[in-house]
Design a protein around this motif. Structure first.
Motif, PDB file in Angstrom:
ATOM      1  N   GLU A  97       0.839  -1.199   0.000  1.00  0.00           N
ATOM      2  CA  GLU A  97       0.000   0.000   0.000  1.00  0.00           C
ATOM      3  C   GLU A  97       0.872   1.246   0.000  1.00  0.00           C
ATOM      4  O   GLU A  97       0.598   2.208  -0.687  1.00  0.00           O
ATOM      5  CB  GLU A  97      -0.911   0.017   1.229  1.00  0.00           C
ATOM      6  CG  GLU A  97      -2.073  -0.934   1.101  1.00  0.00           C
ATOM      7  CD  GLU A  97      -2.961  -0.935   2.325  1.00  0.00           C
ATOM      8  OE1 GLU A  97      -2.730  -0.145   3.243  1.00  0.00           O
ATOM      9  OE2 GLU A  97      -3.900  -1.737   2.346  1.00  0.00           O
ATOM     10  N   GLY A  98       1.961   1.216   0.767  1.00  0.00           N
ATOM     11  CA  GLY A  98       2.876   2.353   0.830  1.00  0.00           C
ATOM     12  C   GLY A  98       3.490   2.629  -0.525  1.00  0.00           C
ATOM     13  O   GLY A  98       3.611   3.777  -0.947  1.00  0.00           O
ATOM     14  N   ILE A 129     -12.848  -0.089   3.281  1.00  0.00           N
ATOM     15  CA  ILE A 129     -11.702  -0.261   4.172  1.00  0.00           C
ATOM     16  C   ILE A 129     -10.435   0.241   3.491  1.00  0.00           C
ATOM     17  O   ILE A 129      -9.640   0.959   4.086  1.00  0.00           O
ATOM     18  CB  ILE A 129     -11.562  -1.739   4.601  1.00  0.00           C
ATOM     19  CG1 ILE A 129     -12.726  -2.108   5.529  1.00  0.00           C
ATOM     20  CG2 ILE A 129     -10.230  -2.001   5.290  1.00  0.00           C
ATOM     21  CD1 ILE A 129     -12.879  -3.591   5.774  1.00  0.00           C
ATOM     22  N   ALA A 130     -10.271  -0.115   2.222  1.00  0.00           N
ATOM     23  CA  ALA A 130      -9.083   0.329   1.477  1.00  0.00           C
ATOM     24  C   ALA A 130      -9.047   1.854   1.383  1.00  0.00           C
ATOM     25  O   ALA A 130      -7.987   2.466   1.552  1.00  0.00           O
ATOM     26  CB  ALA A 130      -9.081  -0.291   0.080  1.00  0.00           C
ATOM     27  N   ALA A 131     -10.209   2.480   1.150  1.00  0.00           N
ATOM     28  CA  ALA A 131     -10.260   3.938   1.044  1.00  0.00           C
ATOM     29  C   ALA A 131      -9.877   4.587   2.369  1.00  0.00           C
ATOM     30  O   ALA A 131      -9.121   5.566   2.401  1.00  0.00           O
ATOM     31  CB  ALA A 131     -11.659   4.389   0.612  1.00  0.00           C
ATOM     32  N   ILE A 132     -10.365   4.029   3.453  1.00  0.00           N
ATOM     33  CA  ILE A 132     -10.038   4.572   4.783  1.00  0.00           C
ATOM     34  C   ILE A 132      -8.555   4.398   5.069  1.00  0.00           C
ATOM     35  O   ILE A 132      -7.890   5.328   5.537  1.00  0.00           O
ATOM     36  CB  ILE A 132     -10.905   3.892   5.869  1.00  0.00           C
ATOM     37  CG1 ILE A 132     -12.365   4.333   5.696  1.00  0.00           C
ATOM     38  CG2 ILE A 132     -10.393   4.224   7.270  1.00  0.00           C
ATOM     39  CD1 ILE A 132     -13.359   3.522   6.518  1.00  0.00           C
ATOM     40  N   LYS A 133      -8.014   3.202   4.755  1.00  0.00           N
ATOM     41  CA  LYS A 133      -6.585   2.960   4.993  1.00  0.00           C
ATOM     42  C   LYS A 133      -5.727   3.911   4.158  1.00  0.00           C
ATOM     43  O   LYS A 133      -4.724   4.431   4.636  1.00  0.00           O
ATOM     44  CB  LYS A 133      -6.223   1.513   4.674  1.00  0.00           C
ATOM     45  CG  LYS A 133      -6.644   0.551   5.753  1.00  0.00           C
ATOM     46  CD  LYS A 133      -6.199  -0.842   5.425  1.00  0.00           C
ATOM     47  CE  LYS A 133      -6.576  -1.793   6.539  1.00  0.00           C
ATOM     48  NZ  LYS A 133      -6.281  -3.174   6.182  1.00  0.00           N
ATOM     49  N   ASN A 134      -6.125   4.117   2.902  1.00  0.00           N
ATOM     50  CA  ASN A 134      -5.372   5.029   2.040  1.00  0.00           C
ATOM     51  C   ASN A 134      -5.417   6.447   2.588  1.00  0.00           C
ATOM     52  O   ASN A 134      -4.418   7.170   2.551  1.00  0.00           O
ATOM     53  CB  ASN A 134      -5.901   4.991   0.604  1.00  0.00           C
ATOM     54  CG  ASN A 134      -5.502   3.722  -0.108  1.00  0.00           C
ATOM     55  OD1 ASN A 134      -4.525   3.071   0.262  1.00  0.00           O
ATOM     56  ND2 ASN A 134      -6.246   3.343  -1.125  1.00  0.00           N
ATOM     57  N   LYS A 135      -6.569   6.856   3.099  1.00  0.00           N
ATOM     58  CA  LYS A 135      -6.706   8.189   3.682  1.00  0.00           C
ATOM     59  C   LYS A 135      -5.794   8.325   4.903  1.00  0.00           C
ATOM     60  O   LYS A 135      -5.073   9.319   5.051  1.00  0.00           O
ATOM     61  CB  LYS A 135      -8.171   8.434   4.071  1.00  0.00           C
ATOM     62  CG  LYS A 135      -8.423   9.731   4.814  1.00  0.00           C
ATOM     63  CD  LYS A 135      -8.135  10.946   3.962  1.00  0.00           C
ATOM     64  CE  LYS A 135      -8.459  12.220   4.709  1.00  0.00           C
ATOM     65  NZ  LYS A 135      -8.003  13.398   4.016  1.00  0.00           N
ATOM     66  N   LEU A 136      -5.800   7.306   5.772  1.00  0.00           N
ATOM     67  CA  LEU A 136      -4.940   7.335   6.966  1.00  0.00           C
ATOM     68  C   LEU A 136      -3.469   7.387   6.571  1.00  0.00           C
ATOM     69  O   LEU A 136      -2.687   8.141   7.155  1.00  0.00           O
ATOM     70  CB  LEU A 136      -5.204   6.104   7.834  1.00  0.00           C
ATOM     71  CG  LEU A 136      -6.528   6.109   8.588  1.00  0.00           C
ATOM     72  CD1 LEU A 136      -6.773   4.754   9.228  1.00  0.00           C
ATOM     73  CD2 LEU A 136      -6.547   7.200   9.638  1.00  0.00           C
TER      74      LEU A 136
END
Length: 152
Positions: A97-98, A129-136
Motif C-alpha cells: 500500500e505504501g 476499508i481500502a479507502a479509509i486505509k489510504n486516507k490514513l
C-alpha cells in the motif's frame, strides 16, 4: 528476539475479500492443504448493527514462511463463493500500500474525494476499508512531511 517476530510475520497471511458465508472452519480447510496452520484470526464485527457478523477478512499463520508463500501463490485471486480472494503476506500488506501511495503524489484533495466515495453504499466493504486505509496513510505521510520541513 526481534528475529522471531519477523519470522512470525513472514509466515502470516492476510486473507481478504472473504464472502460472508465462509466460516472459520472453511477458511482453515482451504489453507491447511498448503502446510500446517498454527493460528488464525477470523475478524468479526464487535459492535453496531452487524455485531457478530464476519468482517470479510482474516489472518492465517503457517508454521513456516515457505508454506505461507506457497499458499499465497496458490490462493491469491482464487474465486471462492464467486469472489476473488486477496491473499498477501501480512508483513507486505502495508509495504505494498505504501508503494502504491508513494508513486502517487496528487496531494490532499484527491485522497479526500476517494474517502468521500468510500462512504457510498454501493461500494464493497473491502473497498471502503481500502479507502479509509489510504486516507490514513496519506494523512500519516502528510504529517511526516510537515515534520521534516520544520526540522529541515
Amino acid at each position: 528476539m526481534d528475529n522471531s517476530l519477523d519470522d512470525k510475520s513472514e509466515s502470516r497471511l492476510y486473507v481478504g475479500n472473504l464472502d460472508l458465508r465462509i466460516s472459520e472452519a472453511t477458511l482453515i480447510k482451504m489453507f491447511s492443504s498448503f502446510g500446517k496452520v498454527v493460528a488464525e484470526d477470523f475478524l468479526w464485527h464487535t459492535r453496531g448493527p452487524k455485531r457478530g457478523e464476519p468482517r470479510g477478512y482474516a489472518f492465517v499463520q503457517f508454521s513456516t514462511k515457505e508454506e505461507a508463500v506457497l499458499a499465497k501463490e496458490k490462493m491469491h485471486g482464487r474465486l471462492v463463493c464467486g469472489r476473488p480472494l486477496v491473499v498477501r503476506l501480512a508483513s507486505e500488506k502495508y509495504l505494498m500500500e505504501g508503494a502504491e501511495n508513494s508513486s502517487f503524489r496528487g496531494g490532499g484533495e484527491t485522497s479526500k474525494s476517494n474517502f468521500v466515495a468510500g462512504s457510498s453504499a454501493q461500494m464493497s466493504k473491502s473497498a471502503k476499508i481500502a479507502a479509509i486505509k489510504n486516507k490514513l496513510k496519506a494523512m500519516e505521510e502528510e504529517s511526516q512531511n510537515s515534520k521534516r520541513q520544520k526540522n529541515g
